[in-house]
Scaffold this active site. Structure first.
Site: not given
Ligand code: GLU
Length: 476
Positions: A252-256
């Site tokens: 899963l993307s870590k972009r906040m």
């Protein structure tokens, strides 16, 4: 039987994200199911990664989602303090115990020394781990270095030949070779413990019965088991949750912005939908059913039905679920939740009955809450028509329709939905106009666009006075 006590143990390094919420939710559900306690513990020993306000944000996000914390920094409890930086003394005592029993040792290697060592191991294609050179130091040498205040860490001495075997409630029996474990640093050069020592000491003293955490911690579990063994304590029951994956099955993307729980709430996802959706990220019910309230989840949830394989975060499913909740929650609840969005749009929604009527129609057509505001503008504001629409409104047929309606409305006051229904068919028969020629001028006059809800609903929402005003304004 021992009380069920589980803890959510985030590091305050940012906002609550989807993965953290899934762990917290499973902790909460597990605790509720077994009448246990849900503990919040703040793991703030990594001083470089602290983010101001993160603890408050974590607590407020969990509370907003109705995940009530039984013990934690803000509520206190029998086993506090619940913030690791306030428990340093306890970690030092246990690091000392480990040093005394020979299970831990001081290491004075500089980061340059360690880098060179690791590089050599990589070149020789060896397993990269600390080569224990400081373990060769004599007691006198160690004392002298300590007396001279040399920078150092404390490492846990892992066993050389050992197969760690432990049970995980999701994965069954897990085996790992000690040879794959490094001599973990347990106290850093700044005197703070690392996660490993602090978590084990706290889980023990906080009497945590089940450790529920993400799969990424599975490889650390042997170190923790070893720590329990060295300290002569009984280990908790282990539960490692599956990874959360993007739809392409990458992690899963870590972009906040994509994963922060707060951003989902702000976008207009309902807490009921978020909780329901997150609950299904790895868990499935015994029956083929997807919609669950939090109370139902507390009953239904069981670790046995959490899968080992990664759970896909599918935004289209969240959207679908949000729509389900928008359509099924009480109108008043939706009105209350929309309040902030209306407020920032400057629309006056003080006529509550009108608002509820609008929501009743709008919610059939939207996915996210703020879309209600956009949708409802046709009833609250009047907009200027573009030239093409204005031409339609001004043509002769349109004007005939509008005039007939204005007169008929005035002759039939007060209106109700049945009357409007009848007016619409009477008008069609009387004027011999139908289809687009009939409906478009009415809608353009009443709501400023060619498409919209049916006539009885439109008239009803606007109310008699506004209908008369809008029709009158459209007539040349
Ligand atoms: N502080 C760890 C984290 O941030 C907690 C891991 C655990 O639950 O043991 O994920």
């Amino acid at each position: 039987m021992k009380e069920t006590r589980v803890r959510f143990a985030p590091s305050p390094t940012g906002y609550l994200h989807i993965g953290g919420l899934r762990t917290a939710l499973y902790d909460f559900l597990f605790a509720k199911k077994y009448n246990g306690k849900f503990v919040l513990r703040i793991e703030d020993t990594d001083r470089n990664r602290l983010v101001e306000g993160a603890v408050e944000n974590l607590i407020s996000s969990l509370t907003q989602l109705d995940l009530i914390i039984d013990e934690g920094p803000h509520t206190g409890g029998e086993y506090g303090p619940y913030v690791q930086s306030e428990r340093l003394e306890l970690y030092h005592q246990h690091a000392d115990l480990l040093l005394k029993s020979g299970h831990a040792y001081h290491c004075f290697c500089s980061s340059e020394t360690l880098d060179t060592m690791r590089l050599g191991q990589q070149e020789r294609k060896e397993f990269v781990k600390y080569d224990r050179r400081c373990l060769q130091l004599s007691a006198a040498e160690v004392s002298a270095k300590l007396a001279a205040n040399e920078t150092h860490v404390i490492r846990l001495k892992m066993p050389d030949e050992h197969k760690f075997r432990f049970d995980d409630l999701i994965r069954g029996t897990v085996e790992m070779d000690a040879a794959q474990s490094d001599d973990q640093v347990i106290v850093k050069s700044d005197g703070f413990p690392t996660y490993h020592l602090a978590a084990v000491v706290d889980d023990h003293f906080m009497q945590i019965s089940h450790v529920i955490r993400g799969e990424e911690w599975l490889s650390s579990t042997p170190k923790h088991i070893w720590l329990y063994q060295c300290l002569g304590w009984e280990a908790p029951i282990w539960i490692h949750l599956p990874l959360i994956l993007n739809t392409d099955r990458s992690k899963l993307s870590k972009r906040m912005n994509d994963v922060s729980v707060e951003s989902y709430i702000q976008k207009g996802y309902l807490k009921e939908a978020l909780i329901n959706f997150i609950a299904l990220l790895g868990w499935h019910a015994s029956e083929d059913r997807e919609i669950y309230t939090l109370e139902e989840l507390c009953q239904e949830f069981s670790i046995e039905r959490v899968s080992k394989s990664g759970a896909v975060f599918d935004l289209t499913k969240l959207d679908w679920m949000n729509g389900q909740y928008i359509r099924s929650l009480p109108l008043d609840t939706i009105a209350e939740r929309c309040h902030p969005y209306f407020e920032s749009s400057g629309i006056d929604t003080s006529d509550h009955v009108k608002l509820l009527k609008i929501i009743d129609i709008a919610r059939e057509r939207i996915t996210l809450l703020p879309e209600i505001v956009e949708y409802s503008k046709i009833f609250y504001l009047t907009k200027d028509l573009d030239a093409a629409d204005q031409d339609i409104l001004d043509n002769e047929i349109s004007q005939t329709v509008l005039k007939w309606f204005l007169e008929s409305v005035q002759a039939n006051l007060p209106l109700d939905r049945d009357k409007v229904h009848k007016l619409v068919s009477d008008g069609m028969a009387a004027l011999q106009i139908k289809g687009k020629n009939y409906y478009t001028p009415l809608r353009l006059a009443l709501i400023g666009q060619a498409h919209g809800p049916d006539m009885p609903a439109t008239f009803d929402i606007l109310g008699d006075a506004e209908v008369i005003l809008r029709l009158g304004r459209a007539i040349r």
